[in-house]
Motif scaffolding. Structure first.
Motif, short mmCIF file in Angstrom:
data_model
loop_
_atom_site.label_atom_id
_atom_site.label_comp_id
_atom_site.label_asym_id
_atom_site.label_seq_id
_atom_site.Cartn_x
_atom_site.Cartn_y
_atom_site.Cartn_z
N MET A 146 8.99 -5.94 4.86
CA MET A 146 7.76 -6.31 4.16
C MET A 146 8.06 -7.26 3.00
O MET A 146 7.19 -8.01 2.58
N TYR A 168 2.22 -0.14 9.60
CA TYR A 168 3.35 -0.97 9.19
C TYR A 168 3.03 -2.41 9.61
O TYR A 168 2.95 -2.71 10.79
N ASP A 195 0.85 -1.20 0.00
CA ASP A 195 0.00 0.00 0.00
C ASP A 195 0.89 1.25 0.00
O ASP A 195 1.71 1.43 0.88
N PRO A 211 7.10 17.30 3.82
CA PRO A 211 5.90 16.92 4.59
C PRO A 211 6.18 16.78 6.09
O PRO A 211 5.35 17.16 6.91
N SER A 212 7.35 16.26 6.43
CA SER A 212 7.62 15.98 7.84
C SER A 212 7.85 17.25 8.64
O SER A 212 7.87 17.22 9.87
N ALA A 224 -2.77 2.46 6.63
CA ALA A 224 -1.33 2.59 6.35
C ALA A 224 -0.46 2.20 7.54
O ALA A 224 0.57 2.81 7.79
N SER A 263 0.23 4.20 0.69
CA SER A 263 0.06 5.13 1.81
C SER A 263 0.95 4.77 3.00
O SER A 263 1.22 5.63 3.84
N ILE A 264 1.45 3.53 3.05
CA ILE A 264 2.40 3.19 4.12
C ILE A 264 3.65 4.07 3.99
O ILE A 264 4.13 4.64 4.97
N GLU A 286 3.75 6.92 2.33
CA GLU A 286 3.35 8.32 2.50
C GLU A 286 3.25 8.66 3.98
O GLU A 286 3.69 9.73 4.41
N ALA A 287 2.68 7.73 4.75
CA ALA A 287 2.59 7.96 6.20
C ALA A 287 3.98 8.12 6.79
O ALA A 287 4.23 9.02 7.60
N ALA A 288 4.91 7.27 6.35
CA ALA A 288 6.27 7.35 6.88
C ALA A 288 6.94 8.67 6.49
O ALA A 288 7.66 9.27 7.28
N ARG A 289 6.68 9.10 5.26
CA ARG A 289 7.25 10.37 4.81
C ARG A 289 6.75 11.52 5.65
O ARG A 289 7.51 12.38 6.09
N ILE A 290 5.43 11.55 5.85
CA ILE A 290 4.85 12.63 6.65
C ILE A 290 5.40 12.60 8.07
O ILE A 290 5.66 13.63 8.68
N ASP A 291 5.60 11.39 8.58
CA ASP A 291 6.09 11.26 9.95
C ASP A 291 7.59 11.50 10.06
O ASP A 291 8.16 11.35 11.12
N GLY A 292 8.23 11.83 8.93
CA GLY A 292 9.63 12.19 8.98
C GLY A 292 10.60 11.03 9.05
O GLY A 292 11.72 11.18 9.53
N VAL A 293 10.18 9.87 8.54
CA VAL A 293 11.11 8.73 8.48
C VAL A 293 11.98 8.91 7.24
O VAL A 293 11.46 9.01 6.14
N HIS A 307 4.44 -5.26 9.82
CA HIS A 307 5.34 -6.15 10.55
C HIS A 307 5.67 -5.62 11.94
O HIS A 307 6.46 -6.21 12.64
N PHE A 348 -4.83 7.79 7.20
CA PHE A 348 -5.24 7.38 5.86
C PHE A 348 -6.46 6.45 5.90
O PHE A 348 -6.70 5.76 6.89
N ARG A 376 2.95 12.32 17.49
CA ARG A 376 3.82 13.33 16.90
C ARG A 376 3.43 14.73 17.36
O ARG A 376 4.13 15.69 17.08
N LEU A 427 11.07 -0.60 6.53
CA LEU A 427 9.75 -0.88 5.98
C LEU A 427 9.83 -1.83 4.79
O LEU A 427 9.25 -2.90 4.79
#
Lengths: 298, 361
Positions: free
Chosen positions: A211, B87, A186, B72-73, B85, A188-189, A191-198, B89, B81, B150, A207
Motif C-alpha cells: 500500500m 485490501y 483505513d 481476535p483471530s 476494509a 479497519s484494513i 483490523e480485518a486482517a487481525r481478525i482474520d488471523g494474519v 492492491h 466493516f 473463514r 499489506l
C-alpha cells in the motif's frame, strides 16, 4: 471574428503574465543546462577552451579519480539508501501505532535533523567523529573497541562515518512521507486482517509495503538523486579533498574540485555533471520498472 | 443453548464509561441486531466481541468459552466493516483467500473455499478485479465473501450498508437475509437504521448510552415497547408523544387529559395507576389515528404539511400548542388541501409512559 481577436488578446495577456518567470527560468536554468551540454564537449584549461568532440568522454574512462568518485558514489547509494528507507519505514510504522506513548516527541526528534543546517550538522559530526571525539570515547568506555577508530584516516571508516551522518540527516525526512501515507490507510484494513488471523509480519509485508509502494518509489528516487549529488558532508568532513586518498570523493565533490580547486577545466567538469544526469535517469527508470504494477502490464 | 453470552460487560476509556454493564444471551443461528442512536455504544460493543477493543469488565463467552483475552483471530468470528476494509492492491480472489494462507490451509483448499464463497455471493465474474474496479455493493459482497471463507461461528457486521445508496441498501439487506438463511450461522449486526433492524433481526437489542433498553423480537418491540425511548426509536415515522395529566384513577383504568390537545380525556386500562395529577406521556403511532368519532377520543388538529406517498399519506399536524403530530391515513389523499381535521385515538392502541419514560401498563 470578435471571438478570434479576443482569443489572441487573451493569449498575449497570458504569455505576458508568465513571461517574467519564463525569462528568468530560461536565463538561469535552461540556458546554463544547454550551455553545460555544449561545454561538456570542450577541452582545455581555464578560459582556453576548444571543441574536443568525445575527448572528455574518452578521458572519463581513463581518469582514476573519476572512476573512484563514481565507485564511491555508488557505494554510498547502494549501502545508504536501502538502510535509510528501511529505517524510515520501521520508524513510521512504529510511530503510527496509536498505543505508543510520546509519539509527538519521537516524531519531532526523528524529523528534526533534516531542518538543521548542512554545515552546522556536518561540523558537529566532524568533531564527534574526531579521533578523541565523543564517539570514540563512548565506544571505548563500553569496551566495544580497544583503540580509537580513525574515522577520517581509514578509507573504510570514513565511508561509514559519512553514511551514518547522511542517514541521521535524512531518515526523518523520508519517514514523514511514510507516516503521512500510513495515516491515510483505513484502520479497519488492519483490523480485518487481525481478525482474520494474519500475523503482524505478514500485515507489514503484504499489506503495509504494497500500500506504500508509490511513496516508497517516490522516496527512493528522491534519495537516489540526493545521494548522487552528495557533496556537503564529504566536503566538510574531509576539508574538501574527499580523503583519505580519495576514498570518500563523490562525483559532486570531484566536479567542484575540477571547476574551482584545480586548474579549472570547465569542459571536463561539465561532462562529469552530465554523467550524474545520465545515471540518475537510468536509476530512476530502473526503479519505476521494478515498482510498476505487474498485474496491469502482464 | 446460548451461543454467545455477555455478562455485565463494561468498557471505559479513562474515566468515561461507554458500555455500562450489558447482559445478553445470543442463541446459535440467531440474527441479532444492535440498534441505537449514534454514540450509544453499539459499535464499541461489537468491537469488544470481535476483540478489537479491550473489555474493561465482565465476561464474554463464545461457545461456552471465556473469550475476554483471546486473540481476535481465535474467537471463531469474522467481521464485515462499514468501510469494507478490502485490501486495495489485491484482486477479489486474493482478498478472499489472503488470510487462509496464514491459517495453514492448502492452496487447492483455499481455491475451493474462495470459489464456494464466490458462488454464494455471485462474485464469480469479478474474481480477478481489484476493489477500485468494483461498485460499492460489489465491494461489500467481497467483504462478506472474505468473512464466509473463514467459516466462522459468528458473523459480525458493523453498519455494513451505511456507505451504500438507498436502492442498493435495500438490495443488500435482502442479500444478507438470504445469506443468513443459507449459512445458518449466528450473526450480530450493528446499525442505526431501525428499518434494517426490523427487517433483518430475529432479535433486536436496543441500546442507549451504553445500556440495553430492551431486547425482543422486532414486532414485540414495535407492539410492546417497555419505555418511551424504544417506542420512539422503533417505527417510522416515529410514535407521537402527547403531554398528559392523570385526572382520574378507577379500578384497573386511568383517565388522562391531553394537556396540549385541549384537555381531551381518554381512559386506558392500567393495573397500577399513578397518582392523580402526575404528568405522563401518551404515545400513539401515526397509523393508529382513526376517523372522527370512530375511537375513544377525538382530537381537532391543524394540518401544516401533507405528504402523499400514493399508498398512504402523512399529515404533519399541530394543535397550536407546539405539539406536532404525524398522522398516517391511507384515505387522506382525498382530503387534499384541508386545513383542519378531526381524528380519533383508541385506548387499545395507546401507550402510557411515566415521567422517567417507563411504560405504564
Amino acid at each position: 471574428m470578435a471571438q478570434a481577436r479576443l482569443d489572441r488578446r487573451d493569449q498575449i495577456t497570458g504569455w505576458a503574465f508568465i513571461a517574467p518567470a519564463l525569462i528568468l527560468l530560461g536565463l538561469f536554468m535552461i540556458y546554463p543546462i544547454v550551455w553545460s551540454l555544449w561545454m561538456s564537449f570542450q577541452v582545455g584549461k581555464g578560459m582556453n577552451l576548444s571543441f574536443g568532440g568525445f575527448a572528455n568522454i574518452m578521458r572519463l574512462t581513463k581518469d582514476p579519480v573519476f572512476l573512484r568518485a563514481l565507485g564511491n558514489t555508488f557505494t554510498f547509494f547502494i549501502v545508504q539508501v536501502p538502510i535509510m528507507i528501511v529505517l524510515a519505514l520501521l520508524f513510521a510504522v512504529a510511530l503510527n501505532d496509536s498505543t505508543l506513548r510520546f509519539r509527538g516527541l519521537f516524531r519531532t526528534a526523528i524529523f528534526l535533523p533534516c531542518v538543521t543546517s548542512l554545515i552546522a550538522y556536518s561540523t558537529v559530526f566532524k568533531s564527534m567523529f574526531a579521533t578523541d571525539g565523543i564517539i570514540n570515547e563512548a565506544l571505548m568506555a563500553v569496551h566495544l573497541i580497544g583503540a580509537p577508530i580513525g574515522w577520517f584516516s581509514d578509507p573504510f571508516w570514513a565511508k561509514v562515518a559519512i553514511i551514518l551522518a547522511i542517514t541521521w540527516r535524512w531518515t526523518g525526512y523520508n519517514m514523514i512521507f511514510y507516516l503521512a501515507a500510513l495515516q491515510n490507510i483505513d484502520r479497519s484494513i488492519y483490523e480485518a486482517a487481525r481478525i482474520d488471523g494474519v500475523p503482524a509480519w505478514a500485515r507489514f509485508r503484504y499489506l503495509t509495503i504494497p500500500m506504500l509502494k508509490p511513496v516508497i518509489l517516490f522516496t527512493t528516487v528522491i534519495s537516489t538523486i540526493g545521494t548522487l549529488q552528495l557533496f556537503d558532508e564529504v566536503y566538510n568532513f574531509t576539508a574538501g579533498n574527499g580523503g583519505p586518498s580519495d576514498s570518500t570523493i563523490t562525483l559532486s565533490l570531484y566536479i567542484y574540485n575540477l571547476t574551482f580547486k584545480f586548474m579549472p577545466s570547465f569542459g571536463y567538469s561539465a561532462t562529469v555533471s552530465w554523467v550524474i544526469v545520465v545515471v540518475v535517469g537510468i536509476l530512476s527508470f530502473l526503479q519505476f520498472l521494478v515498482a510498476r504494477d505487474r498485474r496491469r502490464s502482464a | 443453548m446460548s451461543h454467545l453470552t455477555l455478562k455485565a460487560v463494561r468498557k471505559s476509556y479513562g474515566s468515561v464509561e461507554v458500555i455500562k454493564g450489558i447482559d445478553l444471551a445470543i442463541k446459535a443461528k440467531e440474527f441479532v441486531v444492535f440498534v441505537g442512536p449514534s454514540g450509544c455504544g453499539k459499535s464499541t460493543l461489537l468491537r469488544m466481541i470481535a476483540g478489537l477493543e479491550h473489555i474493561s469488565g465482565g465476561d464474554l463467552e463464545i461457545g461456552g468459552k471465556r473469550m475476554n483475552d483471546v486473540d481476535p483471530s481465535k474467537r471463531g468470528i469474522a467481521m464485515v466493516f462499514q468501510s469494507y476494509a478490502l485490501y486495495p492492491h489485491m484482486t477479489v480472489r486474493e482478498n478472499m483467500g489472503f488470510a487462509l494462507r496464514f491459517a495453514g490451509v492448502a492452496k487447492e483448499q483455499i481455491a475451493k473455499q474462495v470459489a464456494e464463497a464466490a458462488r454464494i455471493l455471485a462474485l464469480e465474474p469479478l474474481l480477478d478485479r481489484v476493489p477500485k474496479e468494483l461498485s460499492g455493493g460489489q465491494r461489500q459482497r467481497v467483504a462478506i465473501g472474505r468473512a464466509i471463507v473463514r467459516n466462522p461461528q459468528v458473523f459480525l457486521f458493523d453498519e455494513p450498508l451505511s456507505n451504500l445508496d438507498a436502492e442498493l441498501r435495500v438490495h443488500m439487506r435482502i442479500e444478507i437475509a438470504r445469506l443468513h438463511k443459507e449459512l445458518q450461522t449466528t450473526m450480530i449486526y450493528v446499525t442505526h437504521d431501525q428499518v434494517e433492524a426490523m427487517t433483518l433481526a430475529d432479535t433486536i437489542v436496543v441500546l442507549r448510552d451504553g445500556l440495553v433498553e430492551q431486547v425482543g423480537k422486532p414486532l414485540e418491540l414495535y407492539d410492546n415497547p417497555s419505555n418511551q425511548f424504544v417506542a420512539g426509536f422503533i417505527g417510522s415515522p416515529r410514535m407521537n408523544f402527547m403531554a398528559a395529566k392523570v385526572v382520574e384513577a378507577g379500578s384497573g383504568t386511568v383517565t388522562v387529559a391531553l394537556t396540549k390537545q385541549g384537555n381531551v380525556r381518554i381512559t386506558l386500562p392500567l393495573t397500577a395507576a399513578p397518582a392523580i395529577g402526575s404528568d405522563v406521556t401518551l404515545g400513539v403511532r401515526p397509523e393508529h389515528f382513526g376517523l372522527a368519532a370512530a375511537g375513544d377520543a377525538d382530537l381537532a388538529v391543524n394540518v401544516d404539511v401533507a405528504e402523499h406517498l400514493g399508498a398512504t399519506s402523512y399529515l404533519y399536524a399541530n394543535t397550536g400548542t407546539g405539539e406536532q403530530l404525524i398522522i398516517e391515513r391511507e384515505e387522506l389523499r382525498n382530503e387534499l388541501g384541508k386545513e383542519s381535521l378531526t381524528v380519533s385515538i383508541r385506548a387499545a392502541n395507546s401507550y402510557l409512559f411515566d415521567n422517567s419514560g417507563q411504560r405504564l401498563r
